[in-house]
Scaffold this motif. Structure first.
Motif, short mmCIF file in Angstrom:
data_model
loop_
_atom_site.label_atom_id
_atom_site.label_comp_id
_atom_site.label_asym_id
_atom_site.label_seq_id
_atom_site.Cartn_x
_atom_site.Cartn_y
_atom_site.Cartn_z
N VAL A 31 0.85 -1.19 0.00
CA VAL A 31 0.00 0.00 0.00
C VAL A 31 0.89 1.24 0.00
O VAL A 31 2.05 1.20 0.43
CB VAL A 31 -0.95 0.03 1.22
N GLU A 32 0.35 2.34 -0.49
CA GLU A 32 1.07 3.61 -0.47
C GLU A 32 0.39 4.53 0.53
O GLU A 32 -0.85 4.64 0.54
CB GLU A 32 1.08 4.25 -1.86
N VAL A 33 1.19 5.17 1.35
CA VAL A 33 0.65 6.13 2.31
C VAL A 33 1.37 7.46 2.15
O VAL A 33 2.59 7.51 2.01
CB VAL A 33 0.77 5.64 3.77
N TYR A 34 0.59 8.52 2.12
CA TYR A 34 1.11 9.87 1.97
C TYR A 34 1.11 10.51 3.35
O TYR A 34 0.04 10.70 3.96
CB TYR A 34 0.25 10.65 0.98
N LEU A 35 2.31 10.83 3.85
CA LEU A 35 2.45 11.24 5.24
C LEU A 35 3.38 12.44 5.40
O LEU A 35 4.30 12.64 4.61
CB LEU A 35 3.04 10.10 6.08
N ASP A 36 3.13 13.21 6.45
CA ASP A 36 4.09 14.17 6.98
C ASP A 36 4.17 13.84 8.47
O ASP A 36 3.19 14.00 9.20
CB ASP A 36 3.59 15.61 6.78
N LEU A 37 5.33 13.39 8.94
CA LEU A 37 5.42 12.87 10.30
C LEU A 37 5.42 13.95 11.37
O LEU A 37 5.47 13.63 12.56
CB LEU A 37 6.64 11.95 10.45
N LEU A 38 5.33 15.22 10.97
CA LEU A 38 5.05 16.24 11.97
C LEU A 38 3.55 16.25 12.31
O LEU A 38 3.13 16.86 13.29
CB LEU A 38 5.49 17.62 11.49
N SER A 39 2.77 15.55 11.51
CA SER A 39 1.33 15.42 11.73
C SER A 39 1.06 14.25 12.66
O SER A 39 1.52 13.13 12.41
CB SER A 39 0.62 15.20 10.38
N GLN A 40 0.28 14.51 13.71
CA GLN A 40 -0.03 13.48 14.69
C GLN A 40 -0.73 12.27 14.08
O GLN A 40 -0.33 11.12 14.33
CB GLN A 40 -0.90 14.07 15.81
N PRO A 41 -1.81 12.45 13.28
CA PRO A 41 -2.49 11.29 12.70
C PRO A 41 -1.59 10.50 11.76
O PRO A 41 -1.70 9.27 11.67
CB PRO A 41 -3.67 11.92 11.94
#
Length: 228
Positions: A7-17
């Motif tokens: 699966v592909e996930v689009y993330l910014d790890l400064l974001s809590q969720p």
């Protein structure tokens, strides 16, 4: 046996969720590829990302053409779609309902109240160059204290995790929110031994995935501390 799709996930790890989703994927071994979307650079507002999620928010999941937004929905989908330990999102109706109960409450309590502290203490001063609005911060901390009271009295009570005897997606959503003010050097659980013990249990349950997900937040904290 057929190989599971990545699966592909689009993330910014400064974001809590996003951190909650990242920890779940790391702990469950679901094959995945992380696509970083830097919110501070406006990458969530590009035409390509807007096609993927018109709300221009992260996280986003793409699974063989199926696109899903909202961390709560993503984590429950992953826990249901893939062969992961049942404790993450139990199949037994009453146990699952307890997880749903917390996650429904989370979005108008833990999430906004912890986030507001970080926004007032870190984001607004960085973006505007202004001093922290101490009056608004005091009010936000008071609201967060009420939420922490509820977490202890209504959800934890005398059980080790928010929804029972084992960790679930509810704990990941909650702990990532409550870690966020640490970006400003503030541990909101410092005077809360019951919640500190819960946080330690969550960290032990997920292992190195916890610190990997929070590395960006730790860096924000360290930069801020160095300037003081």
């Amino acid at each position: 046996m057929a190989t599971r799709r990545s699966v592909e996930v689009y993330l910014d790890l400064l974001s809590q969720p996003c951190r909650a989703v990242h920890i779940l994927l790391s702990c469950t071994g679901i094959p995945h590829t992380v696509r970083t979307v830097a919110l501070r650079k406006g990458e969530n507002r590009t035409p390509d990302f807007t096609k993927l999620n018109p709300m221009q928010k992260v996280p986003v999941l793409e699974d063989n053409g199926f696109v899903l937004t909202e961390s709560d929905a993503i984590m429950k989908y992953l826990s249901t779609r893939y062969d992961v330990p049942e404790h993450w999102y139990p199949r037994q109706p009453e146990r699952r309902a307890r997880v749903d109960e917390y996650t429904a409450w989370h979005h108008t309590n833990t999430r906004p109240h912890a986030a507001k502290v970080f926004i007032l203490e870190v984001l607004i001063p960085v973006q505007t160059g202004s001093a922290v609005d101490e009056v608004r911060l005091f009010r936000a901390l008071s609201e967060l204290e009420d939420t922490l009271d509820r977490l202890e009295s209504m959800f934890l009570r005398r059980q080790p995790f928010l929804c029972g005897d084992d960790i679930s997606v509810a704990d990941l959503l909650a702990v990532c929110e409550l870690m966020q003010p640490l970006g400003g050097g503030r541990d909101v659980l410092q005077q809360r031994p019951q919640l500190q013990r819960w946080r330690s249990r969550v960290q032990s349950a997920v292992g190195d995935a916890f610190d990997r997900a929070h590395a960006v937040l730790y860096a924000v904290r360290d930069r801020r501390t160095a300037k003081l």
